[in-house]
Design a protein around this motif. Structure first.
Motif, PDB file in Angstrom:
ATOM      1  N   LEU A 284      56.000  21.658  39.001  1.00 33.75           N
ATOM      2  CA  LEU A 284      55.962  22.915  38.250  1.00 33.75           C
ATOM      3  C   LEU A 284      54.552  23.486  38.308  1.00 33.75           C
ATOM      4  CD1 LEU A 284      57.842  21.603  35.081  1.00 33.75           C
ATOM      5  CD2 LEU A 284      58.827  23.121  36.819  1.00 33.75           C
ATOM      6  N   GLY A 285      54.430  24.816  38.472  1.00 34.01           N
ATOM      7  CA  GLY A 285      53.085  25.367  38.507  1.00 34.01           C
ATOM      8  C   GLY A 285      53.049  26.874  38.535  1.00 34.01           C
ATOM      9  N   THR A 286      51.828  27.397  38.638  1.00 39.73           N
ATOM     10  CA  THR A 286      51.581  28.837  38.668  1.00 39.73           C
ATOM     11  C   THR A 286      51.028  29.250  40.029  1.00 39.73           C
ATOM     12  OG1 THR A 286      49.399  28.401  37.692  1.00 39.73           O
ATOM     13  CG2 THR A 286      51.154  29.150  36.209  1.00 39.73           C
ATOM     14  N   LEU A 287      51.423  30.436  40.428  1.00 42.82           N
ATOM     15  CA  LEU A 287      50.931  31.050  41.662  1.00 42.82           C
ATOM     16  C   LEU A 287      50.682  32.530  41.342  1.00 42.82           C
ATOM     17  CD1 LEU A 287      50.697  29.773  44.560  1.00 42.82           C
ATOM     18  CD2 LEU A 287      52.806  30.966  45.098  1.00 42.82           C
ATOM     19  N   MET A 288      49.556  32.893  40.875  1.00 39.38           N
ATOM     20  CA  MET A 288      48.437  32.127  40.355  1.00 39.38           C
ATOM     21  C   MET A 288      48.193  32.534  38.906  1.00 39.38           C
ATOM     22  SD  MET A 288      47.024  30.383  42.893  1.00 39.38           S
ATOM     23  CE  MET A 288      46.886  30.299  44.672  1.00 39.38           C
ATOM     24  N   SER A 289      47.640  31.636  38.087  1.00 36.98           N
ATOM     25  CA  SER A 289      47.158  32.037  36.771  1.00 36.98           C
ATOM     26  C   SER A 289      45.890  32.862  36.944  1.00 36.98           C
ATOM     27  CB  SER A 289      46.854  30.808  35.906  1.00 36.98           C
ATOM     28  OG  SER A 289      48.043  30.275  35.370  1.00 36.98           O
ATOM     29  N   ALA A 290      45.757  33.899  36.128  1.00 33.08           N
ATOM     30  CA  ALA A 290      44.583  34.774  36.213  1.00 33.08           C
ATOM     31  C   ALA A 290      43.450  34.206  35.371  1.00 33.08           C
ATOM     32  CB  ALA A 290      44.935  36.181  35.734  1.00 33.08           C
ATOM     33  N   GLY A 291      42.283  34.055  35.989  1.00 34.84           N
ATOM     34  CA  GLY A 291      41.133  33.549  35.263  1.00 34.84           C
ATOM     35  C   GLY A 291      40.723  34.427  34.094  1.00 34.84           C
TER      36      GLY A 291
ATOM     37  N   TYR B  77      45.098  42.537  38.514  1.00 34.77           N
ATOM     38  CA  TYR B  77      45.999  43.632  38.124  1.00 34.77           C
ATOM     39  C   TYR B  77      45.447  44.324  36.880  1.00 34.77           C
ATOM     40  CZ  TYR B  77      50.623  45.785  37.193  1.00 34.77           C
ATOM     41  OH  TYR B  77      51.666  46.643  36.963  1.00 34.77           O
ATOM     42  N   GLU B  78      44.690  45.383  37.112  1.00 33.70           N
ATOM     43  CA  GLU B  78      43.953  46.020  36.015  1.00 33.70           C
ATOM     44  C   GLU B  78      44.879  46.557  34.927  1.00 33.70           C
ATOM     45  OE1 GLU B  78      40.313  49.203  35.268  1.00 33.70           O
ATOM     46  OE2 GLU B  78      41.219  49.054  37.266  1.00 33.70           O
ATOM     47  N   GLU B  79      46.036  47.114  35.310  1.00 32.09           N
ATOM     48  CA  GLU B  79      46.912  47.754  34.326  1.00 32.09           C
ATOM     49  C   GLU B  79      47.409  46.778  33.268  1.00 32.09           C
ATOM     50  OE1 GLU B  79      46.998  48.180  37.541  1.00 32.09           O
ATOM     51  OE2 GLU B  79      47.030  50.344  37.985  1.00 32.09           O
ATOM     52  N   GLU B  80      47.669  45.514  33.647  1.00 34.38           N
ATOM     53  CA  GLU B  80      48.155  44.572  32.640  1.00 34.38           C
ATOM     54  C   GLU B  80      47.044  44.201  31.658  1.00 34.38           C
ATOM     55  OE1 GLU B  80      49.629  40.936  34.382  1.00 34.38           O
ATOM     56  OE2 GLU B  80      47.819  40.683  35.590  1.00 34.38           O
ATOM     57  N   HIS B  81      45.813  44.217  32.127  1.00 30.88           N
ATOM     58  CA  HIS B  81      44.688  43.981  31.226  1.00 30.88           C
ATOM     59  C   HIS B  81      44.569  45.127  30.219  1.00 30.88           C
ATOM     60  CE1 HIS B  81      43.883  41.328  34.629  1.00 30.88           C
ATOM     61  NE2 HIS B  81      43.032  40.655  33.879  1.00 30.88           N
ATOM     62  N   THR B  82      44.703  46.336  30.697  1.00 29.68           N
ATOM     63  CA  THR B  82      44.639  47.504  29.816  1.00 29.68           C
ATOM     64  C   THR B  82      45.789  47.480  28.817  1.00 29.68           C
ATOM     65  OG1 THR B  82      43.666  48.769  31.630  1.00 29.68           O
ATOM     66  CG2 THR B  82      44.562  50.016  29.782  1.00 29.68           C
ATOM     67  N   ALA B  83      46.983  47.089  29.291  1.00 27.21           N
ATOM     68  CA  ALA B  83      48.170  47.117  28.431  1.00 27.21           C
ATOM     69  C   ALA B  83      48.088  46.115  27.292  1.00 27.21           C
ATOM     70  CB  ALA B  83      49.420  46.848  29.277  1.00 27.21           C
ATOM     71  N   TYR B  84      47.407  44.994  27.506  1.00 27.03           N
ATOM     72  CA  TYR B  84      47.392  43.938  26.495  1.00 27.03           C
ATOM     73  C   TYR B  84      45.999  43.603  25.976  1.00 27.03           C
ATOM     74  CZ  TYR B  84      52.358  43.361  27.121  1.00 27.03           C
ATOM     75  OH  TYR B  84      53.710  43.598  27.144  1.00 27.03           O
ATOM     76  N   GLY B  85      45.045  44.501  26.201  1.00 30.56           N
ATOM     77  CA  GLY B  85      43.731  44.333  25.576  1.00 30.56           C
ATOM     78  C   GLY B  85      42.926  43.177  26.131  1.00 30.56           C
ATOM     79  N   ILE B  86      43.066  42.916  27.435  1.00 32.62           N
ATOM     80  CA  ILE B  86      42.340  41.818  28.069  1.00 32.62           C
ATOM     81  C   ILE B  86      41.159  42.401  28.840  1.00 32.62           C
ATOM     82  CG2 ILE B  86      42.508  39.878  29.679  1.00 32.62           C
ATOM     83  CD1 ILE B  86      45.607  40.033  29.209  1.00 32.62           C
ATOM     84  N   PRO B  87      39.948  41.933  28.606  1.00 29.02           N
ATOM     85  CA  PRO B  87      38.795  42.464  29.345  1.00 29.02           C
ATOM     86  C   PRO B  87      38.984  42.303  30.854  1.00 29.02           C
ATOM     87  CG  PRO B  87      38.040  41.170  27.473  1.00 29.02           C
ATOM     88  CD  PRO B  87      39.524  40.947  27.570  1.00 29.02           C
ATOM     89  N   PHE B  88      38.525  43.299  31.604  1.00 27.58           N
ATOM     90  CA  PHE B  88      38.675  43.307  33.057  1.00 27.58           C
ATOM     91  C   PHE B  88      37.338  43.662  33.686  1.00 27.58           C
ATOM     92  CE2 PHE B  88      40.135  45.197  37.144  1.00 27.58           C
ATOM     93  CZ  PHE B  88      40.884  44.136  37.614  1.00 27.58           C
ATOM     94  N   PRO B  89      36.482  42.663  33.922  1.00 28.20           N
ATOM     95  CA  PRO B  89      35.160  42.925  34.481  1.00 28.20           C
ATOM     96  C   PRO B  89      35.240  43.399  35.940  1.00 28.20           C
ATOM     97  CG  PRO B  89      35.311  40.705  33.533  1.00 28.20           C
ATOM     98  CD  PRO B  89      36.697  41.235  33.644  1.00 28.20           C
ATOM     99  N   SER B  90      34.094  43.689  36.501  1.00 28.35           N
ATOM    100  CA  SER B  90      34.011  44.066  37.911  1.00 28.35           C
ATOM    101  C   SER B  90      34.485  42.916  38.794  1.00 28.35           C
ATOM    102  CB  SER B  90      32.564  44.413  38.271  1.00 28.35           C
ATOM    103  OG  SER B  90      31.765  43.234  38.236  1.00 28.35           O
ATOM    104  N   LEU B  91      34.801  43.241  40.049  1.00 29.20           N
ATOM    105  CA  LEU B  91      35.265  42.202  40.980  1.00 29.20           C
ATOM    106  C   LEU B  91      34.224  41.095  41.128  1.00 29.20           C
ATOM    107  CD1 LEU B  91      37.294  41.118  43.023  1.00 29.20           C
ATOM    108  CD2 LEU B  91      36.216  42.558  44.767  1.00 29.20           C
ATOM    109  N   LYS B  92      32.957  41.463  41.250  1.00 28.81           N
ATOM    110  CA  LYS B  92      31.920  40.442  41.396  1.00 28.81           C
ATOM    111  C   LYS B  92      31.875  39.528  40.180  1.00 28.81           C
ATOM    112  CE  LYS B  92      26.993  39.565  42.052  1.00 28.81           C
ATOM    113  NZ  LYS B  92      27.002  38.501  41.029  1.00 28.81           N
ATOM    114  N   GLU B  93      31.925  40.124  38.981  1.00 32.36           N
ATOM    115  CA  GLU B  93      31.869  39.287  37.780  1.00 32.36           C
ATOM    116  C   GLU B  93      33.116  38.428  37.656  1.00 32.36           C
ATOM    117  OE1 GLU B  93      31.782  39.552  32.924  1.00 32.36           O
ATOM    118  OE2 GLU B  93      30.770  41.156  34.056  1.00 32.36           O
ATOM    119  N   ARG B  94      34.289  38.965  38.030  1.00 31.69           N
ATOM    120  CA  ARG B  94      35.508  38.151  37.970  1.00 31.69           C
ATOM    121  C   ARG B  94      35.386  36.942  38.883  1.00 31.69           C
ATOM    122  NH1 ARG B  94      38.048  43.032  38.693  1.00 31.69           N
ATOM    123  NH2 ARG B  94      39.219  42.372  40.540  1.00 31.69           N
TER     124      ARG B  94
END
Length: 314
Positions: free
Chosen positions: A74-81, A113-130
């Motif tokens: 069982l696992g994830t493909l992929m969990s978002a950091g 996936y930036e839109e899901e971060h916006t939809a649920y209040g999850i910070p979405f840093p720049s690509l480099k910071e991610r």
């Protein structure tokens, strides 16, 4: 399933699936002999679907399935950091590994996936910071799991700091659950895979792109003195198999795709066509695992067809 080549079921519940839907698919996958049941880790639908009844949390789902299956990996493909702090994520995955008797695998990515971060209040840093955070997360999660019992783990990163963590609980699997890294980034992704991955996965690309990226991972391993053969190679492709053209067309229509496009970009056609395409992937990329993206979760006969007419030929 064959001993050396593994077929795994991969689902996208954000497109519209309840826990009970996923449980039915996982149980059928286990009964049919598939190696694993994986799911995406997303909180928002993609494309023109209703997404009803809404998202399910990946690790809550896997905790439930851990108790209701007995053999499946069982696992994830992929969990978002971006979704979870690395310390609590290490705890959650270790706990679900215990709940499953040691059947858990962690696919971890940087988040995209930036839109899901916006939809649920999850910070979405720049690509480099991610990516910077992602590298530290891999170090923290694997470091916590590999710290011997009775010792502590500390980490002083730019984004995460841990001081004298007891590094508990421990997963069942030793030295730790397998970690999957994946994606097409040409520099940092192969470098992170070389350092941390037990498996490298390429989702929804053509065979030439995959072969080139596996080559970059192999080169990154060589640079740090790691044997590239230690990393399992895998791919993910959308599945649309049919015993005849009529069934194939109906299955394509059910997921809003064209048969010709699926034949070109996915794993589509008769069972023999599917076997031939898998063989081409094996020969040209060296993959030993294939994740079958199943988009119509109500069509359990689809899983049976592949288990009965494709798997024995591999």
């Amino acid at each position: 399933m064959t001993e050396n080549f593994k077929l795994r079921i991969f689902t996208e519940p954000q497109q519209g699936a309840s826990y009970d839907d996923l449980l039915r698919v996982a149980k059928r996958a286990e009964d049919a002999g598939y190696d694993a049941f994986f799911r995406s880790d997303h909180y928002l639908k993609m494309g023109d679907v209703s997404g009803q009844p809404g998202p399910t949390d990946a690790w809550v789902t896997l905790g439930g399935l851990a108790r209701e299956t007995s053999r499946l990996r069982l696992g994830t493909l992929m969990s978002a950091g971006t979704f979870r702090l690395p310390g609590p994520l290490a705890i959650s995955v270790a706990q679900v590994d215990q709940m499953s008797g040691g059947r858990i695998e962690l696919g971890l990515g940087s988040g995209w996936y930036e839109e899901e971060h916006t939809a649920y209040g999850i910070p979405f840093p720049s690509l480099k910071e991610r990516f910077d955070r992602y590298a530290e997360q891999l170090e923290v999660v694997t470091g916590l799991w590999s710290t011997p019992e009775g010792e502590t783990f500390s980490f002083d990163g730019q984004h995460y700091q841990l001081t004298d963590s007891p590094a508990l609980p421990k997963p069942v699997q030793s030295p730790r659950p397998p970690v999957l890294v994946g994606g097409g980034g040409k520099k940092r992704t192969p470098e992170l895979a070389a350092r941390f991955a037990d498996e490298f996965n390429l989702p929804f690309v053509d065979v030439e792109t995959a072969a080139a990226q596996f080559g970059r991972v192999e080169a990154a391993c060589s640079e740090i003195g790691r044997d590239p053969a230690e990393i399992v190679r895998s791919a993910a492709l959308v599945l649309c198999a049919g015993k005849d053209e009529g069934q194939l067309a109906r299955r394509a229509e059910a997921i809003g795709r064209e048969v010709g496009e699926l034949r070109a970009n996915g794993l589509a056609g008769s069972p023999d066509e599917v076997v031939d395409k898998i063989g081409d992937w094996r020969d040209r990329t060296g993959i030993t695992r294939l994740y079958l993206q199943v988009l119509d979760l109500s069509d359990l006969d689809h899983l049976d067809l592949v288990a009965e007419q494709v798997a024995p030929q591999l």
